[in-house]
Design a protein around this motif. Sequence first.
Motif, mmCIF file in Angstrom:
data_model
loop_
_atom_site.group_PDB
_atom_site.id
_atom_site.type_symbol
_atom_site.label_atom_id
_atom_site.label_comp_id
_atom_site.label_asym_id
_atom_site.label_seq_id
_atom_site.Cartn_x
_atom_site.Cartn_y
_atom_site.Cartn_z
ATOM 1 N N VAL A 70 -68.408 30.129 105.318
ATOM 2 C CA VAL A 70 -67.347 30.030 104.317
ATOM 3 C C VAL A 70 -66.017 30.374 104.978
ATOM 4 C CG1 VAL A 70 -66.449 30.988 102.155
ATOM 5 C CG2 VAL A 70 -68.911 30.599 102.430
ATOM 6 N N GLU A 71 -65.029 29.543 104.725
ATOM 7 C CA GLU A 71 -63.683 29.756 105.261
ATOM 8 C C GLU A 71 -62.891 30.646 104.305
ATOM 9 O OE1 GLU A 71 -60.094 26.763 104.882
ATOM 10 O OE2 GLU A 71 -61.513 26.095 106.408
ATOM 11 N N ILE A 72 -62.338 31.749 104.826
ATOM 12 C CA ILE A 72 -61.486 32.628 104.028
ATOM 13 C C ILE A 72 -60.100 32.618 104.647
ATOM 14 C CG2 ILE A 72 -61.069 34.968 103.185
ATOM 15 C CD1 ILE A 72 -64.043 35.493 103.332
ATOM 16 N N SER A 73 -59.106 32.320 103.810
ATOM 17 C CA SER A 73 -57.733 32.263 104.304
ATOM 18 C C SER A 73 -56.796 32.843 103.258
ATOM 19 C CB SER A 73 -57.347 30.823 104.646
ATOM 20 O OG SER A 73 -57.457 29.994 103.507
ATOM 21 N N ARG A 74 -55.604 33.194 103.718
ATOM 22 C CA ARG A 74 -54.604 33.726 102.793
ATOM 23 C C ARG A 74 -53.219 33.466 103.351
ATOM 24 N NH1 ARG A 74 -55.357 39.662 101.131
ATOM 25 N NH2 ARG A 74 -57.399 39.349 101.995
ATOM 26 N N VAL A 75 -52.277 33.321 102.430
ATOM 27 C CA VAL A 75 -50.868 33.275 102.770
ATOM 28 C C VAL A 75 -50.196 34.444 102.068
ATOM 29 C CG1 VAL A 75 -48.687 32.057 102.398
ATOM 30 C CG2 VAL A 75 -50.676 30.791 103.221
ATOM 31 N N ARG A 76 -49.454 35.210 102.850
ATOM 32 C CA ARG A 76 -48.634 36.293 102.303
ATOM 33 C C ARG A 76 -47.182 35.828 102.317
ATOM 34 N NH1 ARG A 76 -51.755 40.983 105.610
ATOM 35 N NH2 ARG A 76 -53.314 41.413 104.003
ATOM 36 N N ARG A 104 -51.907 34.132 107.124
ATOM 37 C CA ARG A 104 -50.627 33.575 107.554
ATOM 38 C C ARG A 104 -49.497 34.114 106.694
ATOM 39 N NH1 ARG A 104 -52.013 27.731 109.967
ATOM 40 N NH2 ARG A 104 -53.997 28.357 110.885
ATOM 41 N N TYR A 105 -48.288 34.029 107.228
ATOM 42 C CA TYR A 105 -47.103 34.601 106.588
ATOM 43 C C TYR A 105 -46.018 33.563 106.404
ATOM 44 C CZ TYR A 105 -48.958 39.265 107.373
ATOM 45 O OH TYR A 105 -49.738 40.401 107.338
ATOM 46 N N VAL A 106 -45.306 33.690 105.275
ATOM 47 C CA VAL A 106 -44.115 32.890 105.013
ATOM 48 C C VAL A 106 -43.026 33.848 104.528
ATOM 49 C CG1 VAL A 106 -43.055 31.050 103.644
ATOM 50 C CG2 VAL A 106 -45.454 30.860 104.307
ATOM 51 N N PRO A 107 -41.908 33.930 105.244
ATOM 52 C CA PRO A 107 -40.800 34.723 104.722
ATOM 53 C C PRO A 107 -40.347 34.143 103.371
ATOM 54 C CG PRO A 107 -40.475 34.282 107.052
ATOM 55 C CD PRO A 107 -41.632 33.426 106.594
ATOM 56 N N ARG A 108 -40.128 35.021 102.420
ATOM 57 C CA ARG A 108 -39.805 34.620 101.053
ATOM 58 C C ARG A 108 -38.612 33.668 100.997
ATOM 59 N NH1 ARG A 108 -42.058 36.740 96.995
ATOM 60 N NH2 ARG A 108 -42.585 38.654 98.103
ATOM 61 N N HIS A 109 -37.607 33.904 101.813
ATOM 62 C CA HIS A 109 -36.406 33.063 101.756
ATOM 63 C C HIS A 109 -36.670 31.637 102.257
ATOM 64 C CE1 HIS A 109 -36.153 34.537 105.928
ATOM 65 N NE2 HIS A 109 -35.432 33.458 106.167
ATOM 66 N N LEU A 110 -37.808 31.402 102.890
ATOM 67 C CA LEU A 110 -38.175 30.065 103.354
ATOM 68 C C LEU A 110 -39.225 29.396 102.463
ATOM 69 C CD1 LEU A 110 -38.553 30.792 107.183
ATOM 70 C CD2 LEU A 110 -36.559 29.853 105.985
ATOM 71 N N ALA A 111 -39.777 30.149 101.518
ATOM 72 C CA ALA A 111 -40.936 29.681 100.746
ATOM 73 C C ALA A 111 -40.604 28.762 99.587
ATOM 74 C CB ALA A 111 -41.725 30.885 100.234
ATOM 75 N N LEU A 161 -47.403 25.921 100.921
ATOM 76 C CA LEU A 161 -47.134 27.164 101.628
ATOM 77 C C LEU A 161 -47.879 27.247 102.957
ATOM 78 C CD1 LEU A 161 -46.994 29.632 98.623
ATOM 79 C CD2 LEU A 161 -45.073 28.747 99.981
ATOM 80 N N TRP A 162 -49.089 26.704 102.998
ATOM 81 C CA TRP A 162 -49.865 26.702 104.245
ATOM 82 C C TRP A 162 -49.104 25.949 105.330
ATOM 83 C CZ3 TRP A 162 -53.835 29.635 105.441
ATOM 84 C CH2 TRP A 162 -54.563 29.348 106.592
ATOM 85 N N ASP A 163 -48.493 24.847 104.943
ATOM 86 C CA ASP A 163 -47.738 24.047 105.910
ATOM 87 C C ASP A 163 -46.519 24.799 106.452
ATOM 88 O OD1 ASP A 163 -49.576 22.003 105.575
ATOM 89 O OD2 ASP A 163 -48.293 20.824 104.238
ATOM 90 N N LEU A 164 -45.992 25.749 105.687
ATOM 91 C CA LEU A 164 -44.842 26.554 106.102
ATOM 92 C C LEU A 164 -45.242 27.829 106.844
ATOM 93 C CD1 LEU A 164 -42.767 26.471 102.775
ATOM 94 C CD2 LEU A 164 -42.255 25.212 104.889
ATOM 95 N N ALA A 165 -46.499 28.226 106.706
ATOM 96 C CA ALA A 165 -46.939 29.554 107.133
ATOM 97 C C ALA A 165 -47.175 29.650 108.636
ATOM 98 C CB ALA A 165 -48.214 29.931 106.383
ATOM 99 N N THR A 166 -47.001 30.871 109.135
ATOM 100 C CA THR A 166 -47.226 31.195 110.543
ATOM 101 C C THR A 166 -48.456 32.086 110.646
ATOM 102 O OG1 THR A 166 -44.845 31.133 110.938
ATOM 103 C CG2 THR A 166 -46.185 32.281 112.577
ATOM 104 N N PRO A 167 -49.415 31.732 111.519
ATOM 105 C CA PRO A 167 -50.601 32.577 111.686
ATOM 106 C C PRO A 167 -50.222 34.004 112.087
ATOM 107 C CG PRO A 167 -50.905 30.470 112.790
ATOM 108 C CD PRO A 167 -49.467 30.533 112.369
#
Length: 179
Positions: A70-76, A104-111, A161-167
Motif C-alpha cells: 500500500v502506498e502512503i503519501s502526504r502533502v504538508r 512532500r511539502y508546499v509552501p502556503r504562498h505557492l499552494a 498540490l502533489w504536482d507543486l510539492a517537494t519531497p
Amino acid sequence: MQHLRNDWSTWSGFFHGCKARAFHLEVRDAYAVPQENERFRRFLNGEPPTVDDYKNDWVALVQDTTARGVEISRVRVVTVPHSDYQRWLLSVTKGNVEAGEDIRYVPRHLAGEVPPDDWWLIDNDRVVFNLVDEQGAQAEWVAVTTDSRIVEYCHSVKQRLWDLATPYVEYVDSDYGRQ
C-alpha cells in the motif's frame, strides 16, 4: 456522511483495510496532539531526539501497511517561515519517510487555494476528514464519506498540490526547509 470515534483503533482500521493507497493532506501549521507533547517540549528545549521520536505506533503502522504494497503519501502545506511545530515535524519526519511514507511539502504562498480541513483519501473511493478545533486539538469524531463528488474534489486537490510539492529529502535542505 458517517461519523466514527477519533481514536487509534479507528485510524489503524482504515490502514489495515486499505488496499492500494492512502493520501493525507495537512493544512495546519500546528496541531495539539497529546501523544506528541513530550517530544515537542524536548525539541523546544533544544534536547536531541530520542529513538522513541522515530519509533512509534504511527511509524510501525506505516511499515506494516507499506509492506503489504500500500502506498502512503502526504502533502504538508506550510507557512514559511515555519511554525515551531512544523520545524519540529521537519526534524522527525525522516522516521516516517524511512518507514515508507512519501511526504512532500508546499509552501502556503505557492499552494493557491487550499481546503480548510485535513483529510485522508483512502483507495480513491472515500475521504476521512481529520477534524480539529481552532487550537489544533483533535475532534472526538472523524467524518467519512464515499460521496463521489467529494472524493473527486479531494483527488483533484491532491493531484494539483502533489504536482507543486517537494519531497521531504529535498525540501529539508532547501531554502524553504531551512526557514
